[in-house]
Write a protein that holds these residues in place. Structure first.
Motif, PDB file in Angstrom:
ATOM      1  N   GLN A   1      44.073  31.772  30.070  1.00 40.66           N
ATOM      2  CA  GLN A   1      44.858  32.064  28.872  1.00 40.66           C
ATOM      3  C   GLN A   1      45.835  33.198  29.168  1.00 40.66           C
ATOM      4  N   ALA A   2      47.115  32.935  28.965  1.00 44.41           N
ATOM      5  CA  ALA A   2      48.152  33.950  29.184  1.00 44.41           C
ATOM      6  C   ALA A   2      48.492  34.617  27.859  1.00 44.41           C
ATOM      7  N   GLU A   3      48.826  35.890  27.934  1.00 42.79           N
ATOM      8  CA  GLU A   3      49.216  36.634  26.752  1.00 42.79           C
ATOM      9  C   GLU A   3      50.371  37.560  27.102  1.00 42.79           C
ATOM     10  N   ARG A   4      51.123  37.933  26.094  1.00 48.99           N
ATOM     11  CA  ARG A   4      52.280  38.806  26.300  1.00 48.99           C
ATOM     12  C   ARG A   4      51.908  40.231  25.929  1.00 48.99           C
ATOM     13  N   VAL A   5      52.269  41.175  26.795  1.00 49.05           N
ATOM     14  CA  VAL A   5      52.015  42.595  26.566  1.00 49.05           C
ATOM     15  C   VAL A   5      53.279  43.370  26.907  1.00 49.05           C
ATOM     16  N   VAL A   6      53.369  44.571  26.385  1.00 44.33           N
ATOM     17  CA  VAL A   6      54.501  45.460  26.661  1.00 44.33           C
ATOM     18  C   VAL A   6      53.983  46.666  27.418  1.00 44.33           C
ATOM     19  N   ARG A   7      54.564  46.917  28.608  1.00 49.56           N
ATOM     20  CA  ARG A   7      54.193  48.064  29.431  1.00 49.56           C
ATOM     21  C   ARG A   7      55.451  48.784  29.865  1.00 49.56           C
ATOM     22  N   ASN A   8      55.493  50.075  29.566  1.00 54.38           N
ATOM     23  CA  ASN A   8      56.636  50.911  29.932  1.00 54.38           C
ATOM     24  C   ASN A   8      57.944  50.326  29.417  1.00 54.38           C
ATOM     25  N   GLY A   9      57.902  49.774  28.201  1.00 56.86           N
ATOM     26  CA  GLY A   9      59.110  49.248  27.589  1.00 56.86           C
ATOM     27  C   GLY A   9      59.509  47.864  28.044  1.00 56.86           C
ATOM     28  N   SER A  10      58.745  47.226  28.932  1.00 55.60           N
ATOM     29  CA  SER A  10      59.071  45.879  29.421  1.00 55.60           C
ATOM     30  C   SER A  10      57.978  44.909  29.006  1.00 55.60           C
ATOM     31  N   GLU A  11      58.397  43.692  28.672  1.00 51.12           N
ATOM     32  CA  GLU A  11      57.441  42.662  28.268  1.00 51.12           C
ATOM     33  C   GLU A  11      56.972  41.883  29.491  1.00 51.12           C
ATOM     34  N   TYR A  12      55.658  41.710  29.596  1.00 47.70           N
ATOM     35  CA  TYR A  12      55.059  40.990  30.707  1.00 47.70           C
ATOM     36  C   TYR A  12      54.207  39.853  30.164  1.00 47.70           C
ATOM     37  N   LEU A  13      54.069  38.836  30.992  1.00 44.58           N
ATOM     38  CA  LEU A  13      53.088  37.786  30.763  1.00 44.58           C
ATOM     39  C   LEU A  13      51.907  38.076  31.676  1.00 44.58           C
ATOM     40  N   THR A  14      50.703  38.118  31.128  1.00 44.49           N
ATOM     41  CA  THR A  14      49.538  38.506  31.914  1.00 44.49           C
ATOM     42  C   THR A  14      48.417  37.489  31.726  1.00 44.49           C
ATOM     43  N   ALA A  15      47.613  37.330  32.768  1.00 42.01           N
ATOM     44  CA  ALA A  15      46.467  36.412  32.728  1.00 42.01           C
ATOM     45  C   ALA A  15      45.402  36.953  33.667  1.00 42.01           C
ATOM     46  N   THR A  16      44.152  36.588  33.369  1.00 43.13           N
ATOM     47  CA  THR A  16      43.035  37.015  34.204  1.00 43.13           C
ATOM     48  C   THR A  16      42.907  36.085  35.399  1.00 43.13           C
ATOM     49  N   VAL A  17      42.870  36.673  36.595  1.00 45.00           N
ATOM     50  CA  VAL A  17      42.771  35.903  37.834  1.00 45.00           C
ATOM     51  C   VAL A  17      41.315  35.714  38.244  1.00 45.00           C
ATOM     52  N   ARG A  18      40.514  36.757  38.113  1.00 44.42           N
ATOM     53  CA  ARG A  18      39.112  36.698  38.560  1.00 44.42           C
ATOM     54  C   ARG A  18      38.309  37.736  37.796  1.00 44.42           C
ATOM     55  N   ARG A  19      37.040  37.397  37.494  1.00 42.43           N
ATOM     56  CA  ARG A  19      36.131  38.326  36.852  1.00 42.43           C
ATOM     57  C   ARG A  19      34.789  38.251  37.572  1.00 42.43           C
ATOM     58  N   VAL A  20      34.247  39.402  37.915  1.00 41.87           N
ATOM     59  CA  VAL A  20      32.964  39.474  38.601  1.00 41.87           C
ATOM     60  C   VAL A  20      32.157  40.624  38.020  1.00 41.87           C
ATOM     61  N   VAL A  21      30.847  40.553  38.247  1.00 38.25           N
ATOM     62  CA  VAL A  21      29.948  41.666  37.937  1.00 38.25           C
ATOM     63  C   VAL A  21      29.411  42.177  39.263  1.00 38.25           C
ATOM     64  N   LEU A  22      29.570  43.463  39.502  1.00 34.16           N
ATOM     65  CA  LEU A  22      29.102  44.092  40.738  1.00 34.16           C
ATOM     66  C   LEU A  22      27.922  45.008  40.432  1.00 34.16           C
ATOM     67  N   PHE A  23      26.928  44.952  41.317  1.00 33.37           N
ATOM     68  CA  PHE A  23      25.768  45.837  41.223  1.00 33.37           C
ATOM     69  C   PHE A  23      25.709  46.647  42.514  1.00 33.37           C
ATOM     70  N   PRO A  24      26.052  47.944  42.488  1.00 31.05           N
ATOM     71  CA  PRO A  24      25.986  48.746  43.712  1.00 31.05           C
ATOM     72  C   PRO A  24      24.561  48.860  44.221  1.00 31.05           C
ATOM     73  N   THR A  25      24.383  48.614  45.513  1.00 37.84           N
ATOM     74  CA  THR A  25      23.030  48.591  46.095  1.00 37.84           C
ATOM     75  C   THR A  25      22.593  49.945  46.634  1.00 37.84           C
ATOM     76  N   GLY A  26      23.450  50.941  46.598  1.00 39.59           N
ATOM     77  CA  GLY A  26      23.084  52.264  47.088  1.00 39.59           C
ATOM     78  C   GLY A  26      24.001  53.324  46.519  1.00 39.59           C
ATOM     79  N   PRO A  27      23.576  54.587  46.526  1.00 36.37           N
ATOM     80  CA  PRO A  27      24.414  55.661  45.974  1.00 36.37           C
ATOM     81  C   PRO A  27      25.516  56.064  46.934  1.00 36.37           C
TER      82      PRO A  27
END
Length: 613
Positions: free
Chosen positions: A216-242
């Motif tokens: 799903q694409a949506e329109r947003v305004v950043r720094n006075g300019s209009e952009y079309l944006t969409a999510t490319v990838r989503r993940v959940v990360l669990f760090p295995t050590g400090p």
């Protein structure tokens, strides 16, 4: 004349050039030209994560027997794709020709780097180019800093198309979930995009989140300019050590529609719509690295039953029957529910009464995204068989966890379960079937096949038997087959096109067999041989020179001959993958050679069948 793709155009035009020169009354000898080579960049300075093109121009020829040998660039660049173009010029009656190899790379590391000489072999002569210098900077390049004005993608700047990484938190505990979202922002027309490089998840347990087939694409305004944006990838990360950890960049190649400025299209100018002469330009962008601070789990007040789970947890236990006879199976179900990395939860250690015979548990899970983490349940089913009557008690199950919201440890415990077993005690081995634990015994008796036998008549004349006609017709069939075979041989020797089409499959399989022998050696040679087998099959089936046609024209010819667009898309994707793997760094994760060979063999089979219809 120029053209670009994986297939060179030189072989095709060199065949027509002599006739054209003769028709103009020019001597064909005017084509003679000293062979030379030079290397140059599309731009001497690029940004981190942006693409650059290394051009290798070979003058004096339009076709090479082998591709140029590039220097090692894996320390600062990642290979994307390759293409070729050819050119012919006639100035004052003298003709010059050249072939240009174009290699697209993505800049990975900031700094100034020298790209060493490129080796080009022409006949028995080896020519080397001069080194070139590339500056990779985090700052945008200065205007017109050596950018090729003929490059249609030169006008696409870092602010026109970029990739952004968003994390749910930059400061987390060990094994605490982090939701990472990669979004693309554009203010230029993007037709499609594909992920080219996935970040190395070293030090993280990774869970991919489902993405819709059409983002799903949506329109947003950043720094006075209009952009079309969409999510490319989503993940959940669990760090295995400090410690301090870095999320590597993710790279995306976008196909951007760019108008050809040199071509006048009155319809575009009048109506303001897409031009008929628009080009698709590949542009590579990469996200910036993100630094995360992972805190160790507190050691104070840590429960003895804590096994490392971070999140919230509950536990329940139940049996399908509370009263059974001896030697009857009982199913015990233990379910963990809550949030966090539920897939890493191990089966509980239960101190079962000795009166039970137990079997390893079967595991099932229902996990989904929710509450800024993963949530759901993980269940374990045990099969228990009581061998002795009595009131048997299964003890309660306890599990501990660390809640990052309250920064405290917690625990959950199930209630004990009582099972009433009646009947007589079982002594010795017990025969019988146990659900999910004992294999079903197959029938050991094979029945005798009963059927009516076949009868045949006796005393038939010779001419009424099949053997008579077989002996009579076999010589005639042999003579006819010999005639067909002779005509086939004569045509193979006199008709080059027919010979190439007939032998295409056999030659391609032979090259694929050679690639199989190279599977355990140099990856470059292996992927080059696989690509050669695929490219050679297409060229032979279409009766064109292997390096004699641009990809788009080859695709159109193949479609007219009966090839499906799906098969051609698989073919060209496999060729691109082979090119990319040939120039990939030494430590890059590659698809297994067996899988590559299986994939290539499937494409060859489908392509040969479709082009033979």
């Amino acid at each position: 004349m120029t053209g670009g793709s994986r297939f060179a155009t030189g072989a095709r035009w060199s065949g027509f050039l002599g006739l054209w020169m003769t028709a103009l009354g020019l001597p064909v000898a005017a084509l003679a030209q000293d062979v030379g080579a030079r290397a140059f960049l599309s731009a001497p300075q690029v940004g981190v994560g942006r693409q650059f093109v290394l051009n290798v121009e070979v003058s004096g020829t339009q076709q090479l027997d082998a591709d140029p040998v590039l220097p090692d660039m894996e320390d600062f660049a990642s290979f994307l794709s390759a293409g070729t173009s050819t050119s012919i010029q006639i100035v004052n009656g003298r003709t010059s020709m050249a072939i240009t190899y174009q290699y697209r790379f993505q800049a990975l590391t900031e700094g100034t780097f020298e790209i060493g000489p490129v080796s080009v072999t022409v006949g028995d002569e080896v020519v080397q180019t001069e080194p070139v210098t590339l500056v990779v900077s985090d700052a945008p390049p200065p205007p017109a800093a050596g950018v090729d004005p003929a490059d249609p993608g030169a006008a696409i700047g870092p602010d026109d198309l970029f990739l952004e990484t968003r994390v749910s938190s930059n400061r987390v505990f060990e094994n605490e979930p982090i939701i990472v979202e990669y979004r693309i922002f554009t203010r230029v027309p993007v037709q499609s995009y594909a992920i080219t490089t996935l970040p190395q998840a070293t030090g993280f347990w990774t869970e991919e989140l489902e993405q819709p087939a059409a983002p799903q694409a949506e329109r947003v305004v950043r720094n006075g300019s209009e952009y079309l944006t969409a999510t490319v990838r989503r993940v959940v990360l669990f760090p295995t050590g400090p410690g301090s950890k870095t999320l590597d960049p993710l790279s995306v190649e976008a196909q951007v529609r760019v108008r050809e400025r040199s071509v006048f299209d009155p319809f575009s100018d009048i109506f303001g719509r897409s031009s008929l002469f628009d080009q698709r330009v590949p542009v590579v962008v990469a996200s910036r690295p993100v630094t995360l601070e992972v805190l160790p789990l507190p050691s104070a007040d840590r429960p003895r039953s804590f096994a490392g789970h971070v999140g919230t947890l509950g536990v329940s236990a139940s049996v399908d029957r509370a009263a059974v006879e001896t030697n009857e199976a009982v199913t015990l179900t233990v379910e963990y529910s809550g949030t966090g990395n539920l897939r890493t939860l191990a089966p509980p250690e239960i101190d079962f009464p000795v009166e039970f015979e137990t079997f390893p548990p079967e595991t099932s899970e229902r996990i989904s995204e929710g509450g800024g983490s993963l949530q759901g349940s993980r269940s374990f089913e045990y099969v228990l068989i009581p061998r002795v009557p009595g009131e048997l008690i299964i003890p309660g199950i306890e599990i501990a966890y660390f809640d990052p919201a309250s920064r405290q440890y917690g625990s959950a415990r199930s209630e004990p379960l009582e099972i009433s077993v009646t009947g007589d005690a079982v002594e010795g081995d017990v025969a019988g079937a146990v659900p999910t634990a004992v294999e079903t015994i197959r029938d050991e008796i094979r029945f005798i096949h009963v059927g009516t036998p076949r009868f045949r008549r006796v005393g038939l004349p010779v001419y009424a038997t099949g053997v008579f006609w077989l002996v009579l017709l076999v010589p005639l069939a042999a003579v006819g087959g010999a005639m067909v075979f002779r005509r086939h041989r004569d045509r193979l020797e006199g008709d080059v096109a027919y010979a190439r089409v007939r032998r295409a499959g056999r030659m391609a399989k032979r090259r694929l067999a050679r690639a199989r022998g190279l599977a355990g050696g140099d990856p470059r040679e292996f992927y080059a041989e696989v690509a050669g087998a695929l490219q050679g099959l297409l060229a032979d089936k279409l009766n064109i020179a292997e390096a004699g046609l641009v990809r788009e024209e080859a695709g159109r010819m193949a479609v007219r001959r009966g090839a499906s667009p799906e098969t051609l898309e698989r073919l060209f994707a496999c060729l691109d993958d082979c090119d990319r793997q040939r120039f990939a760094p030494a430590g890059t994760d590659r698809e297994s050679p067996e899988r590559v060979l299986e994939r290539a063999a499937g494409i060859m089979e489908d392509l040969a069948r479709e082009l033979s219809r």
